[in-house]
Design an enzyme around this catalytic site. Sequence first.
Site, PDB file in Angstrom:
ATOM      1  N   CYS A 177       1.334   4.816  -7.290  1.00  0.00           N
ATOM      2  CA  CYS A 177       0.590   5.718  -5.967  1.00  0.00           C
ATOM      3  C   CYS A 177      -0.797   5.983  -6.297  1.00  0.00           C
ATOM      4  O   CYS A 177      -1.424   6.414  -5.456  1.00  0.00           O
ATOM      5  CB  CYS A 177       1.431   7.007  -5.833  1.00  0.00           C
ATOM      6  SG  CYS A 177       3.288   6.807  -5.660  1.00  0.00           S
ATOM      7  N   HIS A 317      -2.218  15.410  -3.901  1.00  0.00           N
ATOM      8  CA  HIS A 317      -1.230  14.208  -3.651  1.00  0.00           C
ATOM      9  C   HIS A 317      -0.198  14.477  -2.968  1.00  0.00           C
ATOM     10  O   HIS A 317       0.085  13.530  -2.098  1.00  0.00           O
ATOM     11  CB  HIS A 317      -0.887  13.831  -5.307  1.00  0.00           C
ATOM     12  CG  HIS A 317      -0.005  12.585  -5.345  1.00  0.00           C
ATOM     13  ND1 HIS A 317      -0.396  11.312  -4.945  1.00  0.00           N
ATOM     14  CD2 HIS A 317       1.316  12.578  -6.025  1.00  0.00           C
ATOM     15  CE1 HIS A 317       0.677  10.588  -5.002  1.00  0.00           C
ATOM     16  NE2 HIS A 317       1.653  10.906  -5.398  1.00  0.00           N
ATOM     17  N   GLU A 328       1.481  20.298  -8.857  1.00  0.00           N
ATOM     18  CA  GLU A 328       0.176  20.214  -8.501  1.00  0.00           C
ATOM     19  C   GLU A 328      -0.379  21.385  -8.411  1.00  0.00           C
ATOM     20  O   GLU A 328      -1.685  21.343  -8.380  1.00  0.00           O
ATOM     21  CB  GLU A 328       0.164  19.026  -7.275  1.00  0.00           C
ATOM     22  CG  GLU A 328      -0.994  18.861  -7.079  1.00  0.00           C
ATOM     23  CD  GLU A 328      -1.368  17.471  -6.022  1.00  0.00           C
ATOM     24  OE1 GLU A 328      -2.398  17.081  -5.721  1.00  0.00           O
ATOM     25  OE2 GLU A 328      -0.432  17.110  -5.232  1.00  0.00           O
ATOM     26  N   LYS A 349      -0.213  13.604   3.770  1.00  0.00           N
ATOM     27  CA  LYS A 349       0.875  12.965   3.598  1.00  0.00           C
ATOM     28  C   LYS A 349       2.008  13.507   4.731  1.00  0.00           C
ATOM     29  O   LYS A 349       2.791  12.926   5.000  1.00  0.00           O
ATOM     30  CB  LYS A 349       1.457  12.723   2.194  1.00  0.00           C
ATOM     31  CG  LYS A 349       0.923  11.993   1.462  1.00  0.00           C
ATOM     32  CD  LYS A 349       1.370  11.613   0.043  1.00  0.00           C
ATOM     33  CE  LYS A 349       0.614  10.757  -0.928  1.00  0.00           C
ATOM     34  NZ  LYS A 349      -0.512  11.346  -1.464  1.00  0.00           N
ATOM     35  N   HIS A 354       3.592   8.803   2.930  1.00  0.00           N
ATOM     36  CA  HIS A 354       3.285   8.176   1.571  1.00  0.00           C
ATOM     37  C   HIS A 354       2.707   6.533   1.822  1.00  0.00           C
ATOM     38  O   HIS A 354       3.964   5.790   1.836  1.00  0.00           O
ATOM     39  CB  HIS A 354       4.213   8.716   0.525  1.00  0.00           C
ATOM     40  CG  HIS A 354       3.445   8.420  -0.753  1.00  0.00           C
ATOM     41  ND1 HIS A 354       2.380   7.673  -1.109  1.00  0.00           N
ATOM     42  CD2 HIS A 354       4.101   8.924  -2.009  1.00  0.00           C
ATOM     43  CE1 HIS A 354       2.203   7.803  -2.308  1.00  0.00           C
ATOM     44  NE2 HIS A 354       2.982   8.543  -2.959  1.00  0.00           N
ATOM     45  N   PHE A 413       4.014   7.415 -10.046  1.00  0.00           N
ATOM     46  CA  PHE A 413       5.203   6.859 -10.837  1.00  0.00           C
ATOM     47  C   PHE A 413       4.693   6.236 -12.071  1.00  0.00           C
ATOM     48  O   PHE A 413       3.777   5.278 -12.104  1.00  0.00           O
ATOM     49  CB  PHE A 413       6.371   5.875 -10.206  1.00  0.00           C
ATOM     50  CG  PHE A 413       7.417   6.797  -9.352  1.00  0.00           C
ATOM     51  CD1 PHE A 413       7.156   8.093  -9.264  1.00  0.00           C
ATOM     52  CD2 PHE A 413       7.927   6.218  -8.501  1.00  0.00           C
ATOM     53  CE1 PHE A 413       8.028   8.882  -8.416  1.00  0.00           C
ATOM     54  CE2 PHE A 413       9.062   6.936  -7.504  1.00  0.00           C
ATOM     55  CZ  PHE A 413       8.808   8.304  -7.793  1.00  0.00           C
TER      56      PHE A 413
END
Length: 427
Positions: A177, A317, A328, A349, A354, A413
């Site tokens: 990502c 994110h 976050e 998002k 995403h 990831f």
Amino acid sequence: MRRRVVVTGIGMINPMGHDPDTVWDGLKEGRSGVAYTTLFDASGFPTRISAEVKNWDIADSGEPVEKWQDRGRHTKFAVGAAKQAVADSGVLDIIKDPVRFGVYLGSGEGNQDFLTFSKMMAAALEDGEYDEAKFISAGLDLLDPSKELEQEPNMPAAHLATMFNAQGPNFNCLTACAASSQAVGEASEIIKRGDADVMLAGGTHSMIHPFGVTGFNLLTALSESNDEPTKASRPFDRLRDGFVLGEGSAMVILEEMESAKARGATIYGEIAGYGTTADAYRITDIPPDGHGGIAAMRMAIADAKLNPTDIGYVNAHGTSTTVNDKVETKVCKEVFGDFAAKVPVSSTKSMMGHLIAAAGVTEMIVCLLTIRDGILPPTINYENPDPLCDLDYVPNVAREQPVQYALNNSFGFGGQNVTLCLSRFSS
């Protein structure tokens, strides 16, 4: 003294629209691009929703359909977004040496040929036991070598280099990502150190296929809120249950500042800072203390020669997973300290899903438009406050507010973390 890098062209195709203006209008209005999945039959999956690119075809970019019909869905998106960015910049008119023009993408894998793979497995199991020789034999009969080649993640970058005669540095990174944010950061570094003058950078991805959805469902990462698709992506909300898978592409033209000024180019903003770290923790989990994200944000701010109190907006994110959003939030509190409550932090998002490898650059462009227009895009579906997520998430409605500097976070990831610092251009 290192050279400065500015953005002179933008392009995007995603679930919110097929060009930057349409996407930006949708984000400001708080629309959702999430609906029931149509690209394959998802009725048997725990997740039956996604954020697909609707009503777009490669012909819409002016390209001949037959030229691209065997290319990956993500490659077609990349072509469309790249043509927009290049045309927007007008940069091809001033490139005299093609070796000074490069490409750096964060692109995912190509189309997964699920039907052919299923036929190969059926052939291998026709006698009830798996027969590898039959699997291989069926593959040799059924697989198309040119289509198989298109599964390689580097192929969009190769196609774009050929399309625009970009003979300079050519790279693709697939850091999950964080990929396209990393591509922009590394492409900027190439220009700053003088190895190129212009870079086409960005990302493209589509994982809305049986393999992609199966994998994320097994990881319990996707939302299963199928009853109300437009409300499924709800970053920082207490009832969030996972992210919504999206697809698309975004591209930018990065250019050495003096060149852009000399030719009178439209400058969207400057790549002021870049931070990249690894958690070195677990593949799918963020460390509870958020040390990698903290380091990336601090690195980007320091690279821009700023203080945390200079930052006016963070595009998070913000995936809508339980762990990401609370960590976050903790990361932002650690970086901004007492100033954290005053920094607007939103997740787009919530509207477009995403986009995986294409997410970072898409959200970076959103930061540039936020700076340009002084409008903060909202986090929609924020209805149930979470005591562990207590920052200003610009809930549900866009807000007018001037911004000089913005941060874009991308955490992938594998533990990859990238933060870009974007600045209003000032000579």
